[in-house]
Design a protein around this motif. Structure first.
Motif, PDB file in Angstrom:
ATOM      1  N   VAL A   1       0.852  -1.189   0.000  1.00 13.36           N
ATOM      2  CA  VAL A   1       0.000   0.000   0.000  1.00 13.36           C
ATOM      3  C   VAL A   1       0.888   1.238   0.000  1.00 13.36           C
ATOM      4  CG1 VAL A   1      -1.685   1.322   1.350  1.00 13.36           C
ATOM      5  CG2 VAL A   1      -1.903  -1.159   1.180  1.00 13.36           C
ATOM      6  N   LEU A   2       0.528   2.215  -0.845  1.00 14.05           N
ATOM      7  CA  LEU A   2       1.200   3.508  -0.878  1.00 14.05           C
ATOM      8  C   LEU A   2       0.228   4.546  -0.338  1.00 14.05           C
ATOM      9  CD1 LEU A   2       3.452   5.485  -1.689  1.00 14.05           C
ATOM     10  CD2 LEU A   2       2.387   5.592  -3.970  1.00 14.05           C
ATOM     11  N   GLU A   3       0.617   5.190   0.743  1.00 18.58           N
ATOM     12  CA  GLU A   3      -0.195   6.266   1.306  1.00 18.58           C
ATOM     13  C   GLU A   3       0.438   7.583   0.878  1.00 18.58           C
ATOM     14  OE1 GLU A   3      -1.902   8.035   5.511  1.00 18.58           O
ATOM     15  OE2 GLU A   3      -0.321   6.538   5.570  1.00 18.58           O
ATOM     16  N   VAL A   4      -0.329   8.399   0.157  1.00 19.55           N
ATOM     17  CA  VAL A   4       0.162   9.683  -0.333  1.00 19.55           C
ATOM     18  C   VAL A   4      -0.359  10.777   0.584  1.00 19.55           C
ATOM     19  CG1 VAL A   4       0.180  11.283  -2.282  1.00 19.55           C
ATOM     20  CG2 VAL A   4       0.226   8.810  -2.691  1.00 19.55           C
ATOM     21  N   GLY A   5       0.570  11.564   1.137  1.00 23.65           N
ATOM     22  CA  GLY A   5       0.189  12.665   2.016  1.00 23.65           C
ATOM     23  C   GLY A   5      -0.289  12.214   3.373  1.00 23.65           C
ATOM     24  N   PRO A   6       0.517  11.456   4.117  1.00 27.85           N
ATOM     25  CA  PRO A   6       0.062  10.947   5.408  1.00 27.85           C
ATOM     26  C   PRO A   6      -0.136  12.011   6.483  1.00 27.85           C
ATOM     27  CG  PRO A   6       2.360  10.404   5.077  1.00 27.85           C
ATOM     28  CD  PRO A   6       1.865  11.002   3.794  1.00 27.85           C
ATOM     29  N   GLY A   7       0.390  13.212   6.260  1.00 27.25           N
ATOM     30  CA  GLY A   7       0.194  14.279   7.252  1.00 27.25           C
ATOM     31  C   GLY A   7       0.686  13.867   8.622  1.00 27.25           C
ATOM     32  N   PRO A   8      -0.120  14.082   9.664  1.00 23.78           N
ATOM     33  CA  PRO A   8       0.308  13.730  11.018  1.00 23.78           C
ATOM     34  C   PRO A   8       0.301  12.229  11.312  1.00 23.78           C
ATOM     35  CG  PRO A   8      -1.852  14.757  11.080  1.00 23.78           C
ATOM     36  CD  PRO A   8      -1.374  14.825   9.658  1.00 23.78           C
TER      37      PRO A   8
END
Length: 69
Positions: free
Chosen positions: A36-43
């Protein structure tokens, strides 16, 4: 990410909504067996939830201060 968005996304209320409502509903019936690629995980609220449920997680964050955290 502006300060209001940052504050909201780090709150316990948002974490609870993500963990108990948003992600279970969004991912219902979807297999997380592949990487899985999470784009823009932020906090990292979603990241934290995902990392306990999948074998391979990669995150891409363009904001240096969030990437450091």
């Amino acid at each position: 990410m502006n300060w209001i968005h940052h504050w909201c996304c780090k709150s316990d209320r948002w974490r609870s909504a993500v963990e108990n409502e948003i992600l279970p509903w969004t991912l219902d019936g979807i297999s997380l067996l592949d990487p899985v690629l999470e784009v823009g995980p932020g906090p990292g609220v979603t990241t934290e939830w995902l990392r306990h449920r999948i074998d391979q997680l990669e995150c891409l964050e363009v904001d240096p201060s969030l990437a450091d955290s």
